[in-house]
Enzyme design. Structure first.
Site, PDB file in Angstrom:
ATOM      1  N   ARG A  15       0.817  -1.223   0.000  1.00  8.76           N
ATOM      2  CA  ARG A  15       0.000   0.000   0.000  1.00  8.76           C
ATOM      3  C   ARG A  15       0.852   1.275   0.000  1.00  8.76           C
ATOM      4  NH1 ARG A  15      -3.694  -0.386   4.993  1.00  8.76           N
ATOM      5  NH2 ARG A  15      -1.880  -1.464   5.829  1.00  8.76           N
ATOM      6  N   LEU A  17       1.266   3.498  -2.204  1.00  3.08           N
ATOM      7  CA  LEU A  17       0.611   4.689  -2.755  1.00  3.08           C
ATOM      8  C   LEU A  17      -0.299   5.346  -1.716  1.00  3.08           C
ATOM      9  CD1 LEU A  17       0.239   6.478  -5.223  1.00  3.08           C
ATOM     10  CD2 LEU A  17      -1.734   5.081  -5.854  1.00  3.08           C
ATOM     11  N   LYS A 114     -20.577   3.094  -5.873  1.00  2.00           N
ATOM     12  CA  LYS A 114     -19.999   1.769  -6.037  1.00  2.00           C
ATOM     13  C   LYS A 114     -19.788   1.468  -7.509  1.00  2.00           C
ATOM     14  CE  LYS A 114     -21.762  -0.468  -1.940  1.00  2.00           C
ATOM     15  NZ  LYS A 114     -20.479  -0.630  -1.280  1.00  2.00           N
ATOM     16  N   ARG A 516      -8.270   4.466   0.611  1.00  2.00           N
ATOM     17  CA  ARG A 516      -8.824   3.480   1.539  1.00  2.00           C
ATOM     18  C   ARG A 516      -8.759   2.078   0.941  1.00  2.00           C
ATOM     19  NH1 ARG A 516      -9.497   3.671   6.578  1.00  2.00           N
ATOM     20  NH2 ARG A 516     -11.185   2.169   6.393  1.00  2.00           N
ATOM     21  N   TRP A 562     -18.322  -8.658   1.729  1.00  2.00           N
ATOM     22  CA  TRP A 562     -16.998  -8.082   1.941  1.00  2.00           C
ATOM     23  C   TRP A 562     -15.963  -9.143   2.316  1.00  2.00           C
ATOM     24  CZ3 TRP A 562     -18.474  -2.787   4.620  1.00  2.00           C
ATOM     25  CH2 TRP A 562     -18.918  -1.914   3.606  1.00  2.00           C
ATOM     26  N   HIS A 696     -16.788  11.194   4.600  1.00  2.00           N
ATOM     27  CA  HIS A 696     -15.630  10.754   3.811  1.00  2.00           C
ATOM     28  C   HIS A 696     -14.716  11.911   3.472  1.00  2.00           C
ATOM     29  CE1 HIS A 696     -18.866   7.846   3.370  1.00  2.00           C
ATOM     30  NE2 HIS A 696     -17.897   6.965   3.438  1.00  2.00           N
ATOM     31  N   CYS A 728     -22.087   8.002   7.740  1.00  2.00           N
ATOM     32  CA  CYS A 728     -21.408   6.708   7.899  1.00  2.00           C
ATOM     33  C   CYS A 728     -20.579   6.773   9.189  1.00  2.00           C
ATOM     34  CB  CYS A 728     -20.538   6.419   6.673  1.00  2.00           C
ATOM     35  SG  CYS A 728     -20.062   4.685   6.525  1.00  2.00           S
TER      36      CYS A 728
END
Ligand code: GLN
Ligand code: ZN
Length: 757
Positions: A15, A17, A114, A516, A562, A696, A728
């Site tokens: 990860r 980046l 999504k 994320r 998920w 977010h 959220c």
């Protein structure tokens, strides 16, 4: 047979980046340093793909945040509110991605949605009547040249014109068809430029072709490509589809002047059938997606060969490919140092899928494919019996009857009983569950996991965080409290760890949006609840306050969606097994004095089939019951909440109501609360908390802004049914923005309450 992939993960094996970008956001590194980190990842991946023997190596699959956003910038479809900030190009891009709040202005991010039926999210381009679509950027050319300088002539990958226009949101009176000329001209120019740079093949990603298409859609698609392909010069163009089959536009697709067509033989239920009945054009190359780009199991070569053999009867020009971009799987098994070999040998991440393609190539080129070493090894692996069977669970699932899915008494009666019990004020305020996972929380969990601190020290720490979180919420004045979810890393892995049948990876990160990433656990065997999962935390939290404490669980559909699911039993069977386990936890919480229980189904809509005709049979007919089963056993006075994020659920609104929760909270702020009209039209029964601000983004919403949202809500939904909450969980935020945001939220709700009285 040559080999190809549609795209490669871009975050880096570890990860890199993500970490570099986040440093850049915190102004700890410069734009040049970020660019250097990105280039290193690209070079590494390029070398890896070259070494694997891959014939078609993609470029421009890299993105700093999202490929659709990149395309919007490439095509000049960027709202003026971002370009007028006067920021650098990179910062303008990040402003559109994340929102911007600083000395140059205050703007929200673009909406995020999504990506088809995945857990990846793209930024929704906005097009208004003044938008002029033209080729405005250079990124695809720069990345092509960069790879060329490293000795690889890549296949540039661009979101196709049709998919781009279908994904965009039109703010004015114009619609997609008003932009055909401009868009086609921009793509034509792009092809010319690539031709000038010496590119041979260009891939246009057109996943929207696998959705239901109307006659107008087909018209839009053909008009665009008749123009784009009219003088494409000497570059060859692939129409790449994925996530399904092209049953609605097969004829038109084949008739257009594409040089290659990419089809998905994993998720495309009808892909093979279409070729069998229509044949495949002789003048085109078939890019056959036979290696699953979404799951982590080793490819079954016998099954792949069956498809390939069938295809060979219809065309001789086949390139072996993945079913979709490898963006949706982790990078490499090399970093899975803890996973037992007995599991690991069944896995293939992106890097291993490259070798699967190379092996399949070798096998198909052999005179006796079934005798090859590669084929035999693979066949032996797939014939091994699977561990993890649990007959008791299987029997319980088989014994479920219709009544098990019905909660009594019916909604209205429960609503009355619960109003009486909780006596909450109008517009009750709450949060979605998690509070900021600060560096302290993360490092303490890490220390616990590595054995540096003891179980009791860790539990003491979690209790301390819970106590602080409750004190904070009481001080802010929220009505229904949460314990903060400090015990969790994410909303699925934590539960997976308390369930038998799950296994875990160490570094299997998959990009979810921007920086994320998620690390989906793996459903290996039959699922059962090994131990209580959240009871001790919720019980402890409730003991510290007189206000109601929401228990906090993840629902069966989300847990499954998920995770990397099994392929040897149906998704329905797995979902019901998980539902059994979550129901046990719900009843346990209730027995321990928890009066409100939230069962998150954040990902419920995610795997809704892309075609409407498959919705019921393939999905809603078992997902909604799985959720209902989780709570059908609680008392009438126990209030069940659920939460969904990022969904466009207007089209399944009745099914959502039919989940029969008492309250639902959901993301709404980024989609400008448009969902409210749909709720009103459908006479939505469940009480609702449409998110009043976007968590977010790091910006702090003002009290006035939240007031406006509440007022909009009030206009459409009876006040007694409304809740006020963020959209959220707050785990990705810092305390610095969370506290003022929640204070503004509570004050806005109080103001609205007073006015209403
Ligand atoms: N309860 C979860 C949280 O607050 C919900 C997360 C989600 O919807 N993704 O973190
Ligand atoms: Zn959410």
């Amino acid at each position: 047979m040559n080999t190809s992939i549609i795209g490669y993960p871009r975050i880096g094996n570890l990860r890199e980046l993500k970490f570099a970008s986040e440093k850049y956001f915190r102004s700890e590194i410069t734009a040049d340093e970020l660019e250097k980190a990105a280039k290193e990842i690209r070079s590494y991946d390029l070398a890896l793909q070259k070494k694997s023997g891959l014939d078609f190596i993609p470029s421009n699959d890299f993105s700093y945040y999202d490929g659709v956003l990149d395309t919007a910038f490439l095509l000049n479809a960027v709202p003026a509110r971002y370009t007028s900030l006067g920021l650098s190009e990179l910062d303008t891009y990040f402003a559109a991605a994340r929102g911007y709040q600083g000395e140059k202005g205050d703007v929200k991010a673009l909406a995020m949605k999504k990506w088809y039926n995945t857990n990846y999210h793209y930024m929704v381009p906005e097009i208004d009547d003044d938008t002029v679509i033209r080729l405005a950027g250079t990124k695809p050319f720069d990345l092509f040249s960069e790879a060329l300088a490293e000795g690889v002539k890549t296949k540039p990958v661009i979101i196709g014109a049709y998919t781009f226009l279908k994904l965009a949101r039109y703010k004015g009176s114009k619609t997609a068809s008003d932009f055909i000329e401009q868009t086609a001209a921009a793509y034509s120019e792009l092809l010319k430029k690539f031709s000038g740079l010496g590119a041979e093949w260009i891939q246009f990603d057109e996943p929207s072709l696998v959705k239901d298409m109307t006659a107008d859609d087909i018209q839009l698609f053909t008009s665009l490509y008749e123009k784009i392909l009219a003088d494409k010069g000497d570059v060859k163009v692939i129409a790449q589809t994925y996530f399904g089959d092209v049953r609605d536009c097969c004829k038109e697709l084949c008739a257009l002047d594409f040089d290659g067509i990419g089809l998905d033989f994993v998720e495309g239920k009808k892909s093979l059938e279409l070729i069998k009945s229509n044949g495949f054009p002789k003048d085109k190359v078939l890019f056959a997606g036979v290696v699953n780009g979404k799951n982590i199991w080793r490819n079954n070569y016998a099954a792949a060969l069956l498809i390939i053999d069938e295809l060979k009867k219809h065309t001789s020009d086949i390139v072996l490919s993945t079913s979709c971009s490898l963006l949706h799987v982790p990078c490499t098994l090399a970093n899975e140092t803890k996973l037992a070999e007995s599991y690991k040998k069944h896995f293939a991440y992106a890097e291993e899928k490259l070798s699967e393609l190379a092996e399949l190539k070798k096998i198909t080129e052999s005179n006796s494919p079934l005798e090859t070493e590669e084929y035999r090894r693979n066949a032996a692996l797939h014939s091994e019996p699977r561990s993890g069977r649990n007959d008791a669970v299987r029997e319980k699932v088989a014994a479920l009857t219709e009544n098990d899915f019905i909660r009594l008494p019916a909604f209205a009666e429960r609503e009355r009983i619960q109003k009486e019990r909780f006596k909450l004020p109008l517009f009750p305020t709450t949060t979605i569950g998690s509070f900021p996972q600060t560096a302290e929380v993360k490092s303490t969990r890490k220390a616990f996991r590595s054995g540096e601190i003891s179980v009791s020290d860790y539990e003491f720490f979690i209790e301390k965080k819970i106590a602080e979180c409750i004190a904070l919420q009481e001080e802010i004045g929220l009505d229904v409290l949460v314990h903060g979810e400090f015990e969790r890393n994410d909303m699925v892995e934590y539960f997976g760890e308390c369930l038998d049948g799950y296994i875990f990876t160490e570094k299997a990160w998959v990009q979810s949006y921007g920086t994320r990433c998620v690390k989906p656990p793996v459903v290996w065997g039959d699922i059962s609840r090994a131990k209580p999962m959240t009871v001790r935390w919720s019980k402890y939290a409730q003991s510290l306050t007189d206000k109601p404490m929401k228990g906090m669980l993840t629902g069966p559909v989300t847990i499954l969606n998920w995770s990397f699911p099994r392929e040897d039993i149906s998704l329905k069977e797995s979902a019901l097994q998980i539902a059994l386990a979550i129901r046990e936890e719900v009843l346990d919480l209730e027995a321990n004095g928890i009066s409100i229980i939230q069962v998150d189904e954040a990902a419920l809509r995610e795997k809704l089939p892309l075609r409407k005709s498959d919705w019921r049979d393939d999905y809603l007919d078992w997902t909604i019951p799985a959720f209902r089963y989780v709570h059908s056993g609680v008392k009438p006075e126990t209030q069940i909440h659920t939460h969904m994020c990022y969904s466009e659920f207007a089209d399944i609104i009745r099914d959502i109501d039919d989940m029969d929760a008492d309250v639902i909270t959901f993301e709404a702020s980024r989609s400008d609360l448009t969902i409210l009209d749909v709720l009103k039209e459908n006479n939505f029964r469940t009480e609702v908390g449409p998110g009043v601000y976007d968590i977010h983004s790091p910006r702090v919403p003002s009290k006035e802004e939240i007031r406006t949202a509440i007022d909009k809500m009030k206009e459409r939904i009876p006040a007694e049914k409304l809740w006020v909450n963020p959209d959220c969980g707050l785990k990705t935020r810092g305390n610095a923005e969370t506290v003022p945001s929640l204070i503004n939220l509570v004050n806005a709700a109080r103001e609205a309450r007073n006015e209403n009285c």
